[in-house]
Write an enzyme that holds these catalytic residues in place. Structure first.
Site, short mmCIF file in Angstrom:
data_model
loop_
_atom_site.label_atom_id
_atom_site.label_comp_id
_atom_site.label_asym_id
_atom_site.label_seq_id
_atom_site.Cartn_x
_atom_site.Cartn_y
_atom_site.Cartn_z
N GLU A 1 -12.97 9.80 46.58
CA GLU A 1 -12.48 11.75 45.39
C GLU A 1 -11.25 11.80 46.28
O GLU A 1 -10.60 13.05 45.97
CB GLU A 1 -12.78 12.14 46.51
CG GLU A 1 -15.00 12.41 46.24
CD GLU A 1 -15.52 12.77 44.84
OE1 GLU A 1 -14.85 13.79 44.40
OE2 GLU A 1 -16.11 12.03 44.57
N HIS B 1 -14.84 19.05 49.82
CA HIS B 1 -13.68 17.77 49.92
C HIS B 1 -13.26 18.34 51.27
O HIS B 1 -13.27 19.94 51.58
CB HIS B 1 -13.20 18.29 48.65
CG HIS B 1 -13.39 17.41 47.65
ND1 HIS B 1 -13.26 17.81 46.42
CD2 HIS B 1 -13.74 16.46 47.23
CE1 HIS B 1 -13.41 16.92 46.01
NE2 HIS B 1 -14.11 16.48 45.71
N CYS C 1 -5.93 21.87 44.24
CA CYS C 1 -7.06 20.94 44.26
C CYS C 1 -6.15 20.11 43.43
O CYS C 1 -6.05 19.01 42.17
CB CYS C 1 -8.39 21.83 43.75
SG CYS C 1 -9.30 22.20 44.26
O1 SUG Z 1 -14.86 17.53 41.48
N1 SUG Z 1 -15.29 20.83 40.14
C1 SUG Z 1 -14.66 19.96 40.62
C2 SUG Z 1 -13.57 21.00 41.54
C3 SUG Z 1 -12.90 19.70 42.15
C4 SUG Z 1 -11.78 20.41 43.31
N2 SUG Z 1 -11.38 19.62 44.05
C5 SUG Z 1 -10.85 19.51 44.96
N3 SUG Z 1 -11.28 19.87 46.29
N4 SUG Z 1 -9.68 18.80 45.20
C6 SUG Z 1 -15.14 19.00 41.71
O2 SUG Z 1 -16.56 19.66 41.84
C7 SUG Z 1 -17.10 21.59 37.87
C8 SUG Z 1 -17.03 22.06 36.64
C9 SUG Z 1 -17.89 22.73 36.19
O3 SUG Z 1 -19.24 23.30 36.42
O4 SUG Z 1 -18.48 22.89 35.04
C10 SUG Z 1 -16.66 21.08 38.98
O5 SUG Z 1 -16.21 19.51 38.88
#
Ligand code: SUG
Length: 445
Positions: free
Chosen positions: A174, A249, A369
């Site tokens: 990730e 994460h 993020c």
């Molecule tokens: O991978 N949300 C992302 C958020 C990523 C956050 N990144 C870090 N913490 N580095 C994920 O879960 C949600 C999309 C939706 O539900 O429409 C989403 O992909």
């Protein structure tokens, strides 16, 4: 020559929406089906970039991806002469799949890649490994464009681009969201910390409810490929209870910068061992820790406020660290109280600055993020062909571009609208011109 940590922020794409795609990400599930505002989302992100630029930091921008991603649908057998017919068929047969290929999730570039700066690697080059993001379909389709974008921006002898790890479950990766680097100065060799949630080999305690996304095997392979010194590389397991509380994460529960690790008491499976290893790797210089006790901020409040998804930054003219927090931190009583004290009493923290990033936050993406950190020196910055370093002029061009092309409202039902595809590709085609990037998208080839 000066060396900086450059924050490359992902520009939110024109299809930003709430589809509830990320099981284990509490905000994504809670906001599923709501109407999003792509324009507001992109402007909120851009405002943060401008603010960091004005603080005297090196701020850059990464482009959104091509969405809806028709090439993925074609590969899956959805073919028709007109894109509108493809979108309509997918919407009827599998609306979740349509949401997946429309997701603007590439905005969260902390997941785009793992980056090891030149000072840490055996060959003195900066190494990039794009994350395979294989845990979730809508994110796994980011890899190819991410690799193309990074290769287009970071060109030349100073950089080495690896292929993403293979997409088997053991190698789930990730990116930088589970990777932190500590150093005295950005240009000096640092200690790289890789945090994982599961492993195929070890007998680990695993989360009971939500998936652990990052594997130990993936982290280990990246550290090896990047030529990191074993003495300065640390691997640590996430606390499975934290994952079950919504910490999908590690950057949702810990953040580091230079010689400071700011983390929650329940972030790691074995904090004592982790700190010993980090101290050993760091050598004679002092590594500082701020541990937030559960009694002050519960895991639940940490996840709701995204306190640890803050950016911890060294701003010019300030001796300590600046904390860029989401506005939600001010609205969560325990966190707001904690931050007031931290700012007043802790000499390591100079200032706490809140930002409204609600559009991204509703999908589980806070300030940290939205950015990928790349250490660069003056010469490397000057050598960039792409026009991605933010200044007032680029900011205002991007602002106009967003206002011209982005919708103010986007509901899940709108994703099948063929004019959204046209609007999106028109916007991206113009953007590659603004950023002086070569044809990075499949539709441009
Ligand atoms: O991978 N949300 C992302 C958020 C990523 C956050 N990144 C870090 N913490 N580095 C994920 O879960 C949600 C999309 C939706 O539900 O429409 C989403 O992909």
């Amino acid at each position: 020559m000066s060396t900086f940590e450059v924050n490359f922020d992902g520009l939110v794409g024109p299809t930003h929406n709430y589809a509830g795609l990320s099981y284990g990400n509490v905000a994504s599930s809670e906001h599923s089906g709501l109407v999003a505002s792509p324009r507001k989302a992109a402007l909120q992100g851009l405002d943060k970039m401008l603010a960091l630029h004005r603080l005297g930091l090196q701020q850059a921008v990464l482009p959104p991806h091509e969405r809806p991603h028709l090439p993925t649908l074609h590969k899956m057998g959805f073919k028709a002469r007109k894109p509108a017919a493809v979108l309509q068929r997918v919407f009827k047969q599998d609306p979740q799949l349509l949401a997946g290929v429309c997701s603007a999730s590439a905005m969260w570039v902390a997941n785009a890649a793992t980056v090891s700066p030149f000072a840490d690697t055996a060959d003195g080059k900066t190494h990039f490994t794009p994350a395979n993001l294989s845990s979730m379909f809508h994110r796994a389709i980011e890899v190819q464009t991410t690799a193309a974008v990074l290769a287009a921006i970071f060109q030349g002898e100073d950089y080495l681009h690896h292929a993403a790890l293979s997409a088997d479950p053991q190698c789930a990766d990730e990116g930088a969201a589970n990777h932190t680097r500590f150093c005295t100065d950005y240009g000096e060799p640092g200690v790289e910390l890789f945090v994982y949630g599961r492993s195929a080999q070890a007998e680990l305690l695993l989360p009971k409810e939500f998936p652990a996304r990052q594997t130990f095997e993936a982290s280990k392979e990246i550290a090896g490929n990047h030529g990191l010194s074993a003495a300065r590389t640390v691997f640590a397991q996430q606390n499975p209870a934290a994952i079950d509380a919504g910490v999908f994460h590690n950057d949702v529960i810990a953040v580091g910068n230079r010689n400071l690790l700011f983390y929650h008491q329940l972030a790691f499976a074995n904090t004592t061992e982790l700190r010993q290893q980090l101290d050993r790797g760091f050598g004679n210089d002092e590594l500082n820790y701020i541990e937030v006790p559960s009694d002050d901020v519960s895991l639940e409040d940490a996840v709701a406020s995204y306190l640890f998804n803050s950016q911890l930054l060294s701003t010019p003219g300030k001796p300590g660290h600046t904390l860029i927090v989401p506005a939600e931190c001010q609205e969560t009583v325990s966190v707001s109280r904690y931050l007031q004290q931290l700012e007043a009493d802790n000499e390591l923290i100079d200032q706490v600055l809140p930002f409204d990033l609600r559009q991204s936050m509703n999908n589980g993406g806070g300030p940290a993020c939205l950015r990928l950190r790349v250490v660069m020196n003056t010469q490397q910055l000057a050598g960039l062909q792409a026009r991605v370093i933010l200044n007032d002029e680029l900011h205002s061009r991007l602002r106009n571009w967003i206002n011209k092309h982005y919708r103010d409202r986007l509901a899940p039902d709108d994703l099948r609208d063929p004019s959204l595809l046209l609007e999106s590709l028109t916007a991206l085609d113009e953007l590659t011109g603004i950023l002086n990037l070569s044809s990075i998208y499949e539709f441009q080839k």
